[in-house]
Design an enzyme around this catalytic site. Structure first.
Site: not given
Length: 290
Positions: A58, A80, A111, A171, A191, A194
């Protein structure tokens, strides 16, 4: 890794139940911090098995600035699969929409695209963006080599004009590197956190980024710090996290990360880096909240 488990404990002890975008429900706190000295080992969790191959592939996907999830699928990385650009398939919870989201390849300007083409106009995953927008990652590398003392070496992934296009919207939205006493330190901002599924990946991913940037600049590896915003667990993750908290974080030593044949972060492939000496408790299955 005690620093991670301390965050999990903190959310259990202080968290407030709240609604969320997915409709699953979370228990959350406002703000937490993760801190790890890379001299103590590579921060891949030992209280559950974390597949480093997925973390690294990733990260390569992000570094290349790609947005076609087929690239990941071709490398047997399916983290994803459930997501796509809302311009291609409007986000929804019903099964028909979820199926369409699975079938759509375009993730939108996520990103890595923001890292490499910030400010450009996004069209689709197979457009050539060479020379388009601002290459923030290249600026980070150039500044590390030319002005390593700078306090301005910051990369931002958050793009307000794209926040409604990508799901979930950025995120982890930026990081800063600072060099002290010949050591490269990396601080990332997030922000939405999880703690069951995402945070272990985020920790290992930014630890790998720190490792690669240190190699690029000829520096030692220093501190990895995460400034965490809405830090939460989903209701369907509670029992799995309790199982993880029951496991001894000191049973296994942290592994080491080794990278062979390194020439540049821009030429790096995920198979170049290997985690050496990794031992852990068994995997804990956490269902993703879409």
């Amino acid at each position: 890794m005690k620093s991670y488990l301390d965050i999990v404990n903190y959310v259990f002890e202080n968290g407030i139940k709240k609604e969320d975008r997915t409709g699953t429900g979370t228990t959350a706190v406002a703000g937490a911090m993760f801190k790890h000295n890379m001299a103590d080992g590579f921060p891949l969790l030992t209280t559950k098995k974390v597949p480093y191959r997925l973390v690294a592939s990733e990260l390569e996907f992000f570094i290349k600035g790609l947005t076609d999830k087929q690239w990941l699928i071709d490398r047997n990385n399916h983290i994803w699969d459930e997501w796509c650009s809302t311009e291609k398939v409007p986000y929804g919870h019903d099964e028909a929409t979820k199926k369409k989201m699975m079938e759509e390849r375009d993730l939108g300007p996520i990103y890595g695209w923001q890292w490499r083409h910030y400010g450009a106009d996004y069209k689709d995953y197979d457009t050539d963006y060479t020379g388009k927008g601002f290459d923030q990652l290249k600026r980070v590398v150039d500044m590390l080599k030319k002005t390593p003392y700078s306090r301005q070496n910051v990369l931002i992934a958050w793009s307000p004009k794209h926040a409604n296009i990508v799901v979930p919207p950025f995120c982890h939205y930026g990081f800063q590197v600072t060099v002290l006493d010949g050591k490269l330190n990396l601080m990332w901002n997030q922000r939405s956190v999880d703690i069951a599924l995402g945070l272990p990946f985020n920790i290992a991913s930014y630890a790998t980024m720190l490792h690669l940037l240190a190699k690029e600049a000829g520096l030692e590896e220093g501190l990895l710090v995460g400034f965490l915003g809405d830090t939460h667990f989903y209701s369907n993750h509670e029992e799995g996290l309790k199982e993880q908290l029951s496991r001894d974080p000191n049973k296994y030593k942290l592994p080491k990360l080794e990278t062979e044949n390194f020439t540049s972060i821009f030429d790096w492939t995920y198979t170049d880096s290997k985690v050496v000496g990794y031992e852990s408790y068994p995997r804990i299955k956490f269902d993703i909240a879409v």
